[in-house]
Structure formats: C-alpha cells, structure tokens
Scaffold this active site. Structure first.
Site, PDB file in Angstrom:
ATOM      1  N   CYS A   2       0.874  -1.172   0.000  1.00 35.03           N
ATOM      2  CA  CYS A   2       0.000   0.000   0.000  1.00 35.03           C
ATOM      3  C   CYS A   2       0.906   1.215   0.000  1.00 35.03           C
ATOM      4  CB  CYS A   2      -0.903  -0.007   1.240  1.00 35.03           C
ATOM      5  SG  CYS A   2      -1.917   1.491   1.393  1.00 35.03           S
ATOM      6  N   GLU A 114      -3.933   1.121  -5.865  1.00 32.36           N
ATOM      7  CA  GLU A 114      -2.971   0.150  -6.376  1.00 32.36           C
ATOM      8  C   GLU A 114      -2.897   0.320  -7.889  1.00 32.36           C
ATOM      9  OE1 GLU A 114      -0.837  -1.365  -4.912  1.00 32.36           O
ATOM     10  OE2 GLU A 114      -1.507  -1.880  -2.885  1.00 32.36           O
TER      11      GLU A 114
END
Length: 238
Positions: A2, A114
């Site tokens: 992340c 992402e």
C-alpha cells in the site's frame, strides 16, 4: 503493498469514530486524497503519559510520519522504504518486532490505491469499502534525532508502518498485497500495549472479507504526489 491512500475525514470525525476524546487531538490535517510516504498521517493509539505512570493509558489520535524509523536507526531516511510490513513476518523482523509487541496503531482511510499493468504504463485503481471506511493495522515508533536538542519540537520523530497481507479476490486481480484490517470489536485489544503475545496479536487482524470492497480505475493524476483533491477518487473509463 500500500503506497498511497486517501483520508477525507476531519480529526474530530475520526475522534468520534474511534472513541477518542477530542482534547486528545493535538494536530489537525487537511483532507488528503493522495497520502504518500513521508507525509504526515493520522493514527489512533492507546498510550499513557511518561510523566504520569500511574494514570491508565488512553486512546489518542495524533499525527505520524508515514515510513517507520526504528529507534536504533542512524538516519531518518530508513523510513522512506519502511512504509509496509508483512504481517506474516513483522513479529520477527528487527525493524518491526518491538513495535509489533508494544506499539500498535490504526490508520484510518477512505480507501487506497494500487496499480496494474506494465512498467511505464500502469493504471491506478481506487479500492475502498462499499460501506464505511478502513481501519488499517499499523505499528509506530519514536525515533530520537540526536542532531537536535532534546527540547526541540522535532527532536523526536513519531513514525508508522502499515501491515499488509495477501490480497482477497476483490483486490488480488490488481495487486497481490493489501492492508491488514482491524475490525471494530478488536480495536481495544489491538491497541492495548498489554496484549503482547504474537499469536494473540495476529489473531486480532483480518483481511478484508470478500465482497466488501469496490475497485475501479481512476485518473493517472494520482501518480504525481503533488496532485490532490476529490477528483482523484472519481472513476474513469478505460
């Protein structure tokens, strides 16, 4: 991993959500739809006061530097690459094991980003709960910058790392890792420094339940850290 996320809630709203007394909020940040490593971020922790050892620890909301700087680090720059920690190994890794046992926190988020595709042509996706927000599991450390006087405002650096796990099916098609989450009924024990056994700590964490997350493509504007605003989380057509 992340590497970017969004937080639009105010400090007071987060304090209410996580059961923090508002007078425990010392600093307020602007909404940020492009949170990146080294930025200041909110995290919730349970901590006592050094000068009041007999007073029970309380839940606090404070700001941290994203990118963990271990207490033994010689330079703050180590935090630039310690933005995520694998939950499978955090209890054993030298950079994380002490924090995993004693200094756990929750990083609130609306959602995270992402990327999918080949290098140079990656498409960003925004991943968020279909209902509510995320309580991402994290660890924190306090690093003493010995180049500065002890009474300097920035002599101690509070920093955080996000714990990650294997992605669920909702996210796995985009990236193989995702943030580990702390469900509301586990917040108290996760934040409690008295919970120290690694197995007990790990059991308090869960991957996102399949079906609760939504993922869609967003503008490549999010690729540049200097870009910000709610338009970054708006879906785009591919």
């Amino acid at each position: 991993m992340c590497g970017r996320y969004a937080v639009s809630q105010s400090a007071d709203d987060l304090a209410d959500e996580f059961g923090v007394e508002r007078d425990e909020v010392r600093e307020r940040l602007d909404p940020d739809w492009n949170v990146a490593p080294t930025k200041k971020v909110y995290a919730v922790m349970t901590r006592g006061k050094k000068d009041e050892p007999d007073v029970a620890p309380v839940r606090r909301l404070r700001t941290f530097r994203w990118g963990l700087v271990p207490s033994w680090a010689k330079d703050i720059a180590i935090g630039n690459r310690l933005i995520n920690a694998r939950v499978e190994t955090a209890a054993e890794k030298p950079a994380f094991r002490k924090a995993f046992a004693l200094r756990r926190c929750i990083l609130p988020a609306d959602g995270f980003y992402e990327w999918r595709g080949e290098k140079g042509d990656k498409q960003p996706f925004y991943i968020h709960p279909k209902d509510g927000s995320l309580a991402m599991a994290g660890l924190y450390e306090i690093w003493r910058d010995k180049s500065k006087p002890e009474d300097a405002d920035d002599a101690f650096v509070w920093s955080v790392v996000i714990l990650t796990t294997d992605a669920t099916d909702d996210v796995g098609q985009i990236h193989d890792r995702m943030p580990m989450l702390v469900e509301a009924d586990h917040w108290e024990r996760w934040l409690d420094p008295a919970t120290t056994e690694p197995d007990d700590v790990t059991r308090l964490l869960t991957p996102a339940v399949p079906g609760i997350l939504d993922a869609y493509p967003v503008s490549t504007d999010v690729n540049k850290v200097g870009n910000n605003g709610p338009h970054l989380v708006e879906p785009v057509e591919l």
